[in-house]
Design an enzyme around this catalytic site. Structure first.
Site, short mmCIF file in Angstrom:
data_model
loop_
_atom_site.label_atom_id
_atom_site.label_comp_id
_atom_site.label_asym_id
_atom_site.label_seq_id
_atom_site.Cartn_x
_atom_site.Cartn_y
_atom_site.Cartn_z
N GLY A 53 45.70 -32.80 -6.15
CA GLY A 53 44.40 -33.48 -6.10
C GLY A 53 43.45 -32.56 -5.36
O GLY A 53 43.76 -32.09 -4.26
N LYS A 54 42.32 -32.26 -5.96
CA LYS A 54 41.41 -31.26 -5.38
C LYS A 54 40.94 -31.62 -3.98
O LYS A 54 40.88 -30.76 -3.09
CB LYS A 54 40.21 -31.06 -6.30
CG LYS A 54 40.57 -30.36 -7.60
CD LYS A 54 39.42 -30.36 -8.57
CE LYS A 54 39.86 -29.89 -9.95
NZ LYS A 54 40.41 -28.54 -9.94
N GLY A 105 38.45 -15.48 -9.82
CA GLY A 105 39.86 -15.11 -9.81
C GLY A 105 40.09 -13.80 -9.07
O GLY A 105 39.59 -13.62 -7.96
N GLU A 165 38.76 -11.10 -9.29
CA GLU A 165 37.51 -10.38 -8.96
C GLU A 165 36.81 -10.91 -7.72
O GLU A 165 35.76 -10.39 -7.33
CB GLU A 165 36.54 -10.43 -10.15
CG GLU A 165 37.01 -9.71 -11.39
CD GLU A 165 37.13 -8.20 -11.16
OE1 GLU A 165 36.38 -7.65 -10.32
OE2 GLU A 165 37.98 -7.58 -11.82
N GLY A 166 37.36 -11.98 -7.14
CA GLY A 166 36.71 -12.54 -5.94
C GLY A 166 35.62 -13.53 -6.28
O GLY A 166 35.88 -14.50 -6.99
N SER A 222 51.80 -23.62 -1.14
CA SER A 222 51.50 -22.18 -1.02
C SER A 222 50.36 -21.90 -0.04
O SER A 222 50.00 -20.75 0.18
CB SER A 222 51.11 -21.62 -2.39
OG SER A 222 49.83 -22.10 -2.78
N ASP A 240 51.74 -34.52 -8.26
CA ASP A 240 52.10 -33.73 -9.44
C ASP A 240 53.59 -33.86 -9.70
O ASP A 240 54.40 -33.61 -8.81
CB ASP A 240 51.78 -32.23 -9.20
CG ASP A 240 50.32 -32.00 -8.87
OD1 ASP A 240 49.47 -32.75 -9.38
OD2 ASP A 240 50.04 -31.05 -8.10
N ASP A 299 51.63 -17.36 -8.33
CA ASP A 299 51.22 -18.65 -8.90
C ASP A 299 49.80 -18.94 -8.42
O ASP A 299 49.59 -19.20 -7.24
CB ASP A 299 52.21 -19.74 -8.44
CG ASP A 299 51.84 -21.12 -8.97
OD1 ASP A 299 50.82 -21.26 -9.68
OD2 ASP A 299 52.57 -22.08 -8.66
N ASP A 350 40.96 -24.36 -4.77
CA ASP A 350 40.92 -25.34 -3.69
C ASP A 350 41.22 -24.69 -2.34
O ASP A 350 40.66 -25.08 -1.31
CB ASP A 350 41.93 -26.47 -3.95
CG ASP A 350 41.52 -27.33 -5.14
OD1 ASP A 350 40.32 -27.33 -5.49
OD2 ASP A 350 42.40 -27.99 -5.72
#
Ligand code: ATP
Ligand code: NAG
Ligand code: NAG
Length: 288
Positions: free
Chosen positions: A40-41, A203, A205-206, A276, A14, A229, A235
């Site tokens: 990259g996933k 997100g 909400e789990g 992160s 990236d 962030d 991932d």
């Protein structure tokens, strides 16, 4: 010793610049920050799994250029086995990962506890990796990202666990996911297509989970945290889940998902994608 978590997937570099706004067509503007990140996933999921302590292997393809070489160094620094490097001198190397490469890695795939795939490499190659894993009794974890509206239906039947986010669920089912009820509905629909277990990540909400054995959708909430962030949270979740599937197979799926929510929610409290992702030593020890 064989890798327990094997990921077949992508590596991306990236190039990120921060600006106050997007440039208009043809315009040049000043950015106030520039950095290079590893993404990259496939690699992201593998890195998160390795940082929790999994012995991992990544089957991927990179170019023979400075990006590709730096990426391989990054994987080594994370303790990820890449085996013999396969190097080609073209961009978009991810799409050159092929059946021949899988055949050469078949020993690694077949000895894994869990094989993880996404859609940033050629879909037919992902599907073949899932089939190879299944044929050897290896658990398959599939993350249909980025989503394809015309996903080959065999992906459902070859996924022990099918894990997507709200956007992907909508693209696959045509139903927008705006609340927990919608998430239940899409979870049921995806399960009916032949997976053994479906997870829809939501997100903050789990997740929503639903299984063939107990086809009543269940919400697994995430803890409340301050998001800095959220890039790469999905991932981090998938990588953590692969770790628990491989190393704590006796835990219930609900417990594995609850723990994976915790890991992913830590990842969103720092900047960047792989940068992160938490290490085992930095996490509450009751996760292990
Ligand atoms: N705001 C949040 N608070 C707590 N946990 C979060 C939050 N956002 C994400 N998570 C955790 O991360 C997991 C994945 O998030 P999400 O569903 O947003 O994935 P995603 O859309 O694939 O992520 P991204 O595209 O941003 O990488 C969630 O299931 C949850 O465990
Ligand atoms: C990679 O590129 C370098 C030149 O930049 C070349 O010397 C080397 O042989 C290449 N490696 C492979 C495996 O193609
Ligand atoms: C789901 O993941 C995709 C990447 O595959 C991303 O573009 C999208 O924004 C994510 N959706 C949500 C709701 O986070």
């Amino acid at each position: 010793m064989a890798a327990e978590v094997v990921v077949v997937g992508s590596c991306m570099t990236d190039l990120v610049s921060l600006t106050t706004r997007l440039p208009k067509a043809g315009e040049t503007i000043l950015g106030h920050k520039f950095f290079v990140g590893f993404g990259g996933k496939g690699a992201n999921q593998c890195v998160q799994s390795a940082r929790l302590g999994a012995k991992t292997s990544l089957i991927c393809k990179v170019g023979n250029d400075s990006f590709g070489n730096d990426y391989v160094d990054n994987l080594k620094k994370n303790g990820i086995s890449t085996g013999q490097n396969v190097i080609v001198i073209v961009p978009g190397a991810n799409l050159l990962l092929n059946f021949e490469d899988l055949k050469r890695a078949s020993d690694v795939i077949c000895k894994a506890k869990v094989v993880v795939c996404q859609l940033e490499v050629t879909p037919a190659v992902s599907l073949e990796a899932l089939k190879m894993a299944r044929a050897s009794g290896v658990k398959t974890l599939f993350n249909p990202a980025p989503a394809l509206a015309d996903l080959d239906p065999q992906f459902y039947t070859y996924s022990d666990i099918f894990c997507c986010n709200e956007t992907e669920a909508e693209i696959l089912t045509g139903i927008p996911v705006g609340n927990l009820e919608d998430a239940k509905k899409v979870g049921c629909m995806l399960l009916e297509r032949g997976c053994k277990f479906v997870i829809v990540t939501l997100g903050a909400e789990g997740c929503m989970m639903i299984s063939e054995d107990e086809p009543i959708a269940k919400h697994v909430p995430a803890g409340k945290v301050r998001a800095v962030d959220t890039t790469g949270a999905g991932d981090s979740f998938v990588g953590a889940l692969a770790f628990y599937l491989a190393y704590y197979p006796k835990l219930s799926m609900e417990e594995m998902i609850r723990k994976s929510n915790c890991v992913a929610s830590v990842s969103i409290q720092a900047l960047g994608t792989q940068s992160s992702y938490p290490y085992r030593k930095d996490l509450p020890q009751d996760l292990f």
